[in-house]
Structure formats: C-alpha cells, structure tokens
Design an enzyme around this catalytic site. Sequence first.
Site, PDB file in Angstrom:
ATOM      1  CD  GLU A  55      -2.943  -0.947   2.129  1.00 28.64           C
ATOM      2  OE1 GLU A  55      -2.811  -0.441   3.215  1.00 28.64           O
ATOM      3  OE2 GLU A  55      -4.101  -1.673   1.899  1.00 28.64           O
ATOM      4  CB  CYS A  98       9.368  11.780   2.354  1.00 34.35           C
ATOM      5  SG  CYS A  98      10.922  12.222   3.100  1.00 34.35           S
ATOM      6  CB  CYS A 150      13.876  14.419   3.929  1.00 32.51           C
ATOM      7  SG  CYS A 150      14.195  13.405   2.302  1.00 32.51           S
ATOM      8  CD  GLU A 200      -4.011  -6.161   2.724  1.00 25.82           C
ATOM      9  OE1 GLU A 200      -4.547  -5.500   3.580  1.00 25.82           O
ATOM     10  OE2 GLU A 200      -2.826  -5.964   2.501  1.00 25.82           O
ATOM     11  CE  LYS A 247      -4.168  -7.026  22.217  1.00 29.28           C
ATOM     12  NZ  LYS A 247      -3.517  -5.534  21.873  1.00 29.28           N
ATOM     13  CG  HIS A 272      -7.771  -6.916  11.076  1.00 27.59           C
ATOM     14  ND1 HIS A 272      -8.099  -7.751  10.088  1.00 27.59           N
ATOM     15  CD2 HIS A 272      -7.608  -5.649  10.604  1.00 27.59           C
ATOM     16  CE1 HIS A 272      -8.521  -7.187   9.191  1.00 27.59           C
ATOM     17  NE2 HIS A 272      -7.966  -5.985   9.169  1.00 27.59           N
TER      18      HIS A 272
HETATM   19  C1  GAL Z   1      -4.272  -2.957   5.188  1.00 27.14           C
HETATM   20  C2  GAL Z   1      -2.643  -3.242   5.518  1.00 27.14           C
HETATM   21  C3  GAL Z   1      -2.726  -4.676   6.011  1.00 27.14           C
HETATM   22  C4  GAL Z   1      -3.309  -4.544   7.512  1.00 27.14           C
HETATM   23  C5  GAL Z   1      -4.865  -4.316   6.973  1.00 27.14           C
HETATM   24  C6  GAL Z   1      -5.660  -4.224   7.866  1.00 27.14           C
HETATM   25  O1  GAL Z   1      -4.308  -1.465   4.761  1.00 27.14           O
HETATM   26  O2  GAL Z   1      -2.220  -3.547   3.811  1.00 27.14           O
HETATM   27  O3  GAL Z   1      -1.238  -4.881   6.213  1.00 27.14           O
HETATM   28  O4  GAL Z   1      -2.965  -3.793   8.133  1.00 27.14           O
HETATM   29  O5  GAL Z   1      -4.750  -3.032   6.350  1.00 27.14           O
HETATM   30  O6  GAL Z   1      -7.226  -3.884   7.818  1.00 27.14           O
END
Ligand code: GAL
Length: 685
Positions: A155, A160, A162, A319, A368, A370
């Site tokens: 993601e 940045c 700098c 995801e 933990k 999630h």
């Molecule tokens: C996403 C991320 C994952 C996890 C997830 C939780 O944005 O890529 O690593 O943190 O959220 O919903």
Amino acid sequence: MTKEYVTDERRLLHGGDYNPEQWKDYPEVLEQDIELMKKSGVNTVSVGMFSWASLEPKEGVYDFEWLDQVFDRMNSIGGKVILATPSGARPAWMAKKYPEVLRVDSLRRKQLYGARHNHCYTSPYYRSKTQEINRKLAERYQNHPALLLWHISNEYGGECHCNLCQEAFRGWLKARYDNSLEKINQAWWGPFWSHTITDWNQIESPSPIGENLVHGMNLDWRRFVTDQTIDFYKNEIVPLREVTPDIPITTNFMSDNPEFIPFRGLDYSKFAKEVDVISWDAYPAWHNDYEETYELASKVAFINDSFKSMKQKPWLLMESTPSLVNWHQYNKPKRPNMHYLSSMQMLAHGSDSNLYFQWRKSRGASEKFHGAVVDHDGSAENRVFKEVSQVGATMDELSAKIVGTQRKSEVGLLYDWESDWALEDAQGFGLTTKHYPQTLQKHYQAFWEKDIPVDVITKENTFEDYRLLVVPMLYLMSEETIKRLNNFVANGGTLVSSYITGLVNERDLTYLGGWKKELQEIFGIEPLETDTYYPGDSNQIVYADQTYTVKDYATVIEVKNAEVLARYADDFYAGTAAVTSNEYKKGKAYYIGARANEAFNREFYNQLIEELDLKPLLKVEHNIGVSVQGREEADQTSIVFIMNFTEEKQIVNIIEKAQDSFTGEEVTGEITLQPYEVKVVDKII
Ligand code: GAL
C-alpha cells in the site's frame, strides 16, 4: 511487458496475508496452519510484507529458513506463494544507523523509528538496500514451484519532505518546465502575493507553515509524489525483472475510507501502467448506520470497475476481511452470509481472487483483534471459518468457468485524479460540498441499479471504446481532453457532463474568455454562473413533468443551440435551463447544470439507457438493492451473479434463459433470494 499471473491450473486464488514470522516460537501453530488451510480451501498465501527484521535481523546477516518452510509447506499442498518485498516496514537497526530512510513530514519534522509505511522514497540508501534484499529473495526462490507473483511493498502512499525529496522535486520541476523559472512563474501565477521565484532553491514542497496556496504548485507536488513513488517502485523491481523475468508483478492499491472513494494519495491511472496485474485491498464498512447496504455495495462495485478498467483485465482482490477490521470507527463483524455475498461480488466484477488480511489473528500489537480466517481459538468450527470455507469450496467449483473471463461495457464514467486534487484545492464553491468522487458514485449507482455494466475510466482509456461517456464535474480539463471529447461526440458518441466542468487547464489556470468555445459547441450552451448553496438552501428542477430537488450547486445557463430538458423552479434564474441536450455532428451531448437528487439521476439515466438500448448481461427484473453482474466467456456464454444486498427477501424475475451454475437446472422466471443471498447462473444463449 505484461505477464500472465494465473497458475497453470488456472484457478481462482483463495487465501491471503500470512505472517508465520510472528509464530516462530509456536511450531504447533505453524503445523496447524497447513491443516486448516486445506480445510478452508486456501490455495495461496501472501507472505513477507513486513518481514525485513526477520529476513535480515542484523545488517548483512540473513535468515530465510522460516520462509523456505512456507514455500515448501505450500508446495506440499499444491498451494502458491505471493512473495512480498519488505520495504513497507524496516528493521530498527536500519533506522538507527541510516536515519535518512525515515520520513520528514510537511511540518519538516523528522519522524522517529516506528509503525510502517513511512520510508523516504528518495533515500539512495533505502533504495539500494531495497534492491539488495529483493535480489536475495529473487535469487533464493526463483526456481521454487510455489512462487506465483511478486507483491511489491505494501500500500504505497504518503509523502516525504526531507532535503533529498526537496532536491528531487526541484529536479522534477526542471524537467517539466524546461529548466525555466519563467515558465514556472507563469504556470504558478507567480506575481500573486509576491510569489515570484528567482532561484530554484527558493522552491520548497507545500507546507502548513509555508507555501500552500499556490494551486499550480500544489498540483505539481501531488504529481511529483505519484511519480517519485512509482520511481521507487521501479527501483524495487529491477532485480526481480532480472532474476525472475517470468514472474508477474503487482502492488496492492487501496480506496479511501470510510467514504469508499478512490484513494486520493496517488494517481493510480499512472501507476497501473507499471504493474502486470492490478490488485487492491477492499475494506467496506458493511452494516454501518449511515447508508443502505446496497449503496455501499454500489460504491464497492464502482472501485472494482475502476481497477478493472485501468487494464481491461481481470484483477486480484489482495486483501479483505473475512469478518471485521480493527481501524474503522466501530468494528462490526460481517453478518451471516455477508462474507459469501461480498466475496462473490468481487468475482462478479472481474476479480480472479478472494484474498484476506489475514490468515491468522496475531497475538499481540495493534492487529490482534483484526478479523482473520483463524481466530485466537484456532478452531475450524466457528462461524467465520465455516463461511470462509464455503467461499473456498465455491471458488474451487467455479474456477474453470471464471478465471480470465472479462467484463465488457459500453458506458465509460470518467474519474480523474488531477481534477480531483485541483478541485479539492480550489478556494471557492462550497468548501465542504464539492464532493467530486461522491458525485461520480451517485451517477454510477444509477447504472448499477439497472445492472448496466460501467467502466470507471481515466484519461488513459480510449474514449472511442464506449457509446456513452459520463464525465461529470471535470473541473480540470486540458485542451487535449477537450479535443478528445469533441472527436468522441463528433463521431457519434453520447456525452454527459455537468456543472463545474472545464474551468481550469492542466496548470490549474482558468480559461480566459468564458467557457471554451469547443465546449460551447459540443454542448450548445454557455454556463454563465455557478450558484453555490448553503446546506439549508435548495431549488427544484422540472424534468419530464416531474419535480426534483437540487442542492449545493446550480449553474445559470445561456442556451445557444441546445434543447432544454429541465428548467429551474426558483431564484433569479427561475424558468431558465437546468438540463440540456445538444445534437453535435454525429453525436449528442447532455449538460446537467445542477446537483439534483438521486431520483433525478435514476430518471435521467433510465431514459438514456432506453434511448441507447444499453443492455445488462442478463435481463432480470428486481427491486433496488439487487445487483446482477458478471463476466463474459470467450464463447459468448456468461456467468452471472444475482446478488441481494438488502436485509429483506427479494423476488426477482429472470427474463432471459439461465441455468444454475452448480446444478445446471434451469432457473428462468421468478426466484426468491433470501437476505444477502446470491444466485450464480449461466446465461443460456
Ligand atoms: C491494510 C494493510 C494490511 C493490514 C490491513 C488491516 O491496509 O495492507 O497490512 O494492516 O490494512 O485492515
């Protein structure tokens, strides 16, 4: 250099983020994982996203053993591995020794080590270390049969400020403006508030404590952030292309939550060109208390169709949660059957996967609680595990029919990152009611409710691929875009646009001499004024003998050649044109001058759907809240998902011939869908 990413078995991918490095001290858990994966129909894991400290615990000292085991174990069950590069988070030793890898924020504060997604994307050291570890991964796993796909970083986002990034920004500007400060001053409207620049080193990235009101510069900074992020990504993939030329590459894109609009941080239309397959992470807040379930479903569909349209290819859901997340305001679990329904929606809109974050709930730290396939109970008997297994079984069954099939559309709805950035930045209109992406979502929804497939396109797409182009609120329009729209309509296309369109060019400078003549010709009108309403204000328009409420914006229009389709009811422009249509050369162009309510969108687009004879993939009569979407196979057959995104039973009437995809039984005619039920059918031709 596009690569095929599907496995030899051509199967849909089911599985997700797997973090075995968190469980090295629990060998029994790792053993159990494989058994549970088999049970739940998991065939793919994504691994290594944040594993740098486990891969290189000390500078130059590597440990791949735990990862070897993942590859071998997955292989032993016929599974595959999506291997991530670890740049999304770095080891503490690295940040301490080479602080240049850490980001500086817009207030010019150097960030401390911690969290993730916070590296400087210009840092030469971070770039070389990233290449080094990526090469090691590629060399180690290049011949492993389980290696399926590269997942670059995680993601990408953020910026940045700098000194290295400042220098890179100046270099980027020099290239864009032919090394000419004069050109920059012209583009950025330099003399305004004495902001003329006389030396390159006077240029600093936008900051709340410095320059932030020079809109041309803000826009260039956002463009630079996208380009620099892509440049960092390209640097990451050099060793991968060299060592594993046949392994395709992706990086996981996002949406902006909680509104579920496209991610605003990076121009994905540019980034999409650099990946072999698009993947994204979807976390809709199902069952929330501020919108109907079907409205959210339509927003999910919008983003799916946007990612699909960028490459016109199947994409991957990288995801999603099988139950709940930990970062919404309220983390509510999916109700029974919602996981199955929302997973099927992904397939319907072109995904070749359902991958989750995460396989197993971690024991400590921020994630933990999630949601995961495997809960802290380690059980295969709980509600979530069972529903995931049901998804796995269905995907297994549908794989052969679905993998690689396409979605086709005759309607293109244009979303443009640059225009969004410029409009959000504009000091004018209603500062909190511009709602460009949200407006597009509403226009999209009118088609979604009628099951008409829509490609959510960008300027990178070919306009001529569509019969109908919907381009509302395109505030920033280059001369080139205007020319392309002109050609589109002149050659027979139908175009719809709206208020707040075509006001500035790609430098964010307004057009002089009124609305561009080319636009006036296409639409047969000239917008004279944009009236901005207070939240308590409203107006009405009368369209096809019905009255519709208008909020936020109303354009006062001078009609030239156009036909008037709707007129305002109130205010000093009562009785004047609010919606128009214009025959231009071989095509037609509609202008919607006001932000009218959803009922208007429905009526307006229904008429257009009829006029253009736009067709759904399968004709099904149903109430609002049911969605019929699917994919076409090469032999003209289609797989169609009839999805009930409501909390009520729905009776739907399948008009065209179809059969149940699992049993082969004919299902034409009336069927009942339970709340959140989905029926998968094949259209019979
Ligand atoms: C996403 C991320 C994952 C996890 C997830 C939780 O944005 O890529 O690593 O943190 O959220 O919903």
